[in-house]
Design a protein around this motif. Structure first.
Motif, PDB file in Angstrom:
ATOM      1  N   VAL A 149     -48.970 103.480  18.396  1.00  0.00           N
ATOM      2  CA  VAL A 149     -49.286 104.568  19.314  1.00  0.00           C
ATOM      3  C   VAL A 149     -48.109 104.803  20.247  1.00  0.00           C
ATOM      4  O   VAL A 149     -47.108 104.079  20.223  1.00  0.00           O
ATOM      5  N   THR A 150     -48.217 105.805  21.089  1.00  0.00           N
ATOM      6  CA  THR A 150     -47.168 106.140  22.051  1.00  0.00           C
ATOM      7  C   THR A 150     -47.067 105.054  23.123  1.00  0.00           C
ATOM      8  O   THR A 150     -48.099 104.627  23.663  1.00  0.00           O
ATOM      9  N   PRO A 151     -45.867 104.583  23.446  1.00  0.00           N
ATOM     10  CA  PRO A 151     -45.739 103.585  24.516  1.00  0.00           C
ATOM     11  C   PRO A 151     -46.299 104.102  25.836  1.00  0.00           C
ATOM     12  O   PRO A 151     -46.276 105.303  26.109  1.00  0.00           O
ATOM     13  N   GLU A 152     -46.820 103.205  26.637  1.00  0.00           N
ATOM     14  CA  GLU A 152     -47.308 103.484  27.988  1.00  0.00           C
ATOM     15  C   GLU A 152     -48.642 104.232  28.013  1.00  0.00           C
ATOM     16  O   GLU A 152     -49.149 104.552  29.087  1.00  0.00           O
ATOM     17  N   ARG A 153     -49.233 104.533  26.859  1.00  0.00           N
ATOM     18  CA  ARG A 153     -50.476 105.317  26.809  1.00  0.00           C
ATOM     19  C   ARG A 153     -51.668 104.384  26.562  1.00  0.00           C
ATOM     20  O   ARG A 153     -52.032 104.116  25.418  1.00  0.00           O
ATOM     21  N   ALA A 154     -52.276 103.911  27.633  1.00  0.00           N
ATOM     22  CA  ALA A 154     -53.397 102.981  27.498  1.00  0.00           C
ATOM     23  C   ALA A 154     -54.563 103.626  26.757  1.00  0.00           C
ATOM     24  O   ALA A 154     -55.271 102.949  25.997  1.00  0.00           O
ATOM     25  N   GLY A 155     -54.761 104.921  26.958  1.00  0.00           N
ATOM     26  CA  GLY A 155     -55.853 105.613  26.280  1.00  0.00           C
ATOM     27  C   GLY A 155     -55.669 105.610  24.773  1.00  0.00           C
ATOM     28  O   GLY A 155     -56.623 105.374  24.018  1.00  0.00           O
ATOM     29  N   GLU A 156     -54.452 105.886  24.323  1.00  0.00           N
ATOM     30  CA  GLU A 156     -54.169 105.848  22.889  1.00  0.00           C
ATOM     31  C   GLU A 156     -54.350 104.431  22.338  1.00  0.00           C
ATOM     32  O   GLU A 156     -54.877 104.239  21.235  1.00  0.00           O
ATOM     33  N   PHE A 157     -53.884 103.471  23.101  1.00  0.00           N
ATOM     34  CA  PHE A 157     -54.002 102.091  22.653  1.00  0.00           C
ATOM     35  C   PHE A 157     -55.470 101.702  22.535  1.00  0.00           C
ATOM     36  O   PHE A 157     -55.881 101.041  21.569  1.00  0.00           O
ATOM     37  N   ALA A 158     -56.274 102.126  23.510  1.00  0.00           N
ATOM     38  CA  ALA A 158     -57.710 101.837  23.469  1.00  0.00           C
ATOM     39  C   ALA A 158     -58.357 102.491  22.252  1.00  0.00           C
ATOM     40  O   ALA A 158     -59.240 101.902  21.610  1.00  0.00           O
ATOM     41  N   GLY A 159     -57.916 103.703  21.927  1.00  0.00           N
ATOM     42  CA  GLY A 159     -58.455 104.374  20.757  1.00  0.00           C
ATOM     43  C   GLY A 159     -58.183 103.606  19.478  1.00  0.00           C
ATOM     44  O   GLY A 159     -59.052 103.505  18.597  1.00  0.00           O
ATOM     45  N   ALA A 160     -56.960 103.062  19.351  1.00  0.00           N
ATOM     46  CA  ALA A 160     -56.613 102.275  18.171  1.00  0.00           C
ATOM     47  C   ALA A 160     -57.428 100.983  18.123  1.00  0.00           C
ATOM     48  O   ALA A 160     -57.899 100.564  17.050  1.00  0.00           O
ATOM     49  N   LEU A 161     -57.619 100.330  19.274  1.00  0.00           N
ATOM     50  CA  LEU A 161     -58.444  99.131  19.319  1.00  0.00           C
ATOM     51  C   LEU A 161     -59.872  99.435  18.871  1.00  0.00           C
ATOM     52  O   LEU A 161     -60.457  98.707  18.054  1.00  0.00           O
TER      53      LEU A 161
END
Length: 348
Positions: free
Chosen positions: A293-305
Motif C-alpha cells: 500500500v501507499t506509505p504513511e496511509r494507515a487507512g490503506e494499511f488497515a484495509g489490507a489487514l
C-alpha cells in the motif's frame, strides 16, 4: 589465489539489525569460501562520528596493507572525511545498503552534507556492493556511480527449521527496529481501525530511538490496544522463530527499505506480507505473496489487514506463494560467492 580483504564495520558486529546481520554473515561466509578477511572494528558513533572515532577510523584504514582490499560499511562510508579516505592505499569496495542521505527525518542541512560526503567518497570506490536493484539505481542516478562498478549481492536467507503452526486468533507479526523509518506508528494506528476483528499483534525489534519507542508505547495505550499489541523489543532467535511459526500475517508499514531482509525471513516461513510500495520493497516482496500500500496511509494499511484476515482462501494462496518464493531465495554462501567474485576481480 583468493583475494584477501579487511572488512571495516562500526560498533558491535553482533548488533541485531538487517545491515549488521548482513555484514556479519558475509564476513563469516567469505572466510568459509577461503578468503582471508580480517575484521576492523571502528567507532560506534558512525554515521555521526565523534572527532575521536573519525581520527581512529582514518588511522586504521590508512594503515591497512594495500595488498588487502578494504570493504567499508556504508554507515562509515557515507560519513568519513573524504580527505581522510583519499589517503587509503588499499583498493576500496563500498558496502552501501542504502544511502545515508535518504534516511527518514533528516533536516535539510544534514541531508545535504551527507549527500555531498557520500558522492565524493563513492567516486573513490573501485567497486560498490549493494543489496538490491533499487539501491543500484539510486547510486547510478543520484550519485553518478558507473553501473559497471556496482554489483548486487542479494542478502542470503537461513532456511527456517520449524513448521508453521498458526494460532487462533491470528497473530500479526512485525519485525523491525523501533525507529521512525520502520513505520510501527502507522501499523499501530491501522490495527486500531480493525479492532472489531479477532487478532493479536507482536512488534519485535530493538530500541534505536528512545523518544520514538516511548511514543509508540503511548500510542498503544492511547488507542486502547494494550491487551492486543505487544512491543517486545529485542528477543532471542528461538522466540523469534516461535513467533514466525505461529503468525498468520507479516506486517511492516515501513517508510523506506534499501532491501528488507525481514521480508525474506517471512517468505521462508510462508507468511503473507503486508507492507508499503517504497524503496526496494516491491522488488523484495513477490506480488502473489504480498499486498503493498501507499506509505504513511494507515487507512490503506488497515484495509489490507482487514482483507487478509477476512479472506481466508486469499491468505492461504498468498501463504503458499510466500513459501515457494522463500524456498528459492539465495543462501548466505551464495551472497558471499558474489562478493568474493568482486574481490577477486580487483586490480593489484
Amino acid at each position: 589465489m583468493k583475494r584477501s580483504a579487511a572488512f571495516a564495520i562500526p560498533g558491535d558486529i553482533n548488533t541485531v539489525t538487517g545491515g549488521y546481520i548482513y555484514e556479519r554473515r558475509l564476513l563469516e561466509e567469505l572466510r568459509h569460501l577461503g578468503h582471508d578477511v580480517t575484521h576492523i572494528a571502528l567507532g560506534a558513533s558512525f554515521p555521526d562520528p565523534t572527532p575521536e572515532d573519525m581520527a581512529d577510523a582514518i588511522a586504521q584504514l590508512t594503515a591497512l596493507d594495500p595488498s588487502r582490499a578494504l570493504i567499508l560499511d556504508g554507515l562509515v562510508y557515507g560519513a568519513i572525511d573524504p580527505k581522510g579516505l583519499a589517503q587509503v592505499k588499499a583498493p576500496i569496495v563500498a558496502m552501501i545498503h542504502h544511502p545515508l542521505a535518504l534516511e527518514t527525518g533528516l533536516d535539510p542541512a544534514t541531508r545535504a552534507r551527507l549527500f555531498a560526503t557520500e558522492k565524493a567518497n563513492l567516486a573513490m570506490a573501485e567497486r560498490v556492493l549493494v543489496p538490491s536493484r533499487h539501491t543500484a539505481a539510486i547510486l547510478r542516478g543520484k550519485y553518478a556511480v558507473p553501473g559497471d562498478k556496482i554489483t548486487i549481492a542479494q542478502p542470503g536467507t537461513d532456511v527456517s527449521g520449524g513448521t508453521p503452526a498458526p494460532v487462533d486468533p491470528p497473530l500479526i507479526l512485525s519485525v523491525g527496529l523501533q525507529h521512525p523509518r520502520k513505520g510501527h506508528d502507522v501499523l499501530i494506528t491501522a490495527l486500531a481501525e480493525v479492532r472489531d476483528l479477532p487478532w493479536r499483534a507482536a512488534i519485535v525489534g530493538s530500541i534505536h530511538d528512545t523518544p520514538h519507542a516511548e511514543a509508540l508505547a503511548r500510542l498503544v495505550t492511547d488507542l486502547d490496544l494494550s491487551d492486543r499489541v505487544t512491543l517486545m523489543g529485542r528477543v532471542s532467535q528461538d522466540v523469534l522463530d516461535s513467533l514466525y511459526a505461529t503468525a498468520s500475517i507479516f506486517a511492516l508499514a515501513t517508510r523506506y527499505e534499501g532491501y528488507g531482509m525481514v521480508f525474506d525471513e517471512a517468505l521462508s516461513w510462508g507468511l503473507p506480507i503486508i507492507s508499503c510500495a517504497t524503496g526496494a520493497v516491491p522488488d523484495t516482496v513477490p506480488k502473489g505473496a504480498g499486498l503493498l500500500v501507499t506509505p504513511e496511509r494507515a487507512g490503506e494499511f488497515a484495509g489490507a489487514l482487514g482483507r487478509l484476515m477476512t479472506d481466508v482462501p486469499l491468505r492461504k494462496r498468498m501463504a503458499r506463494a510466500a513459501l515457494k518464493a522463500g524456498a528459492a531465495l539465495p543462501t548466505w554462501r551464495d551472497t558471499a560467492a558474489v562478493a568474493g567474485g568482486v574481490l577477486d576481480q580487483l586490480d593489484g
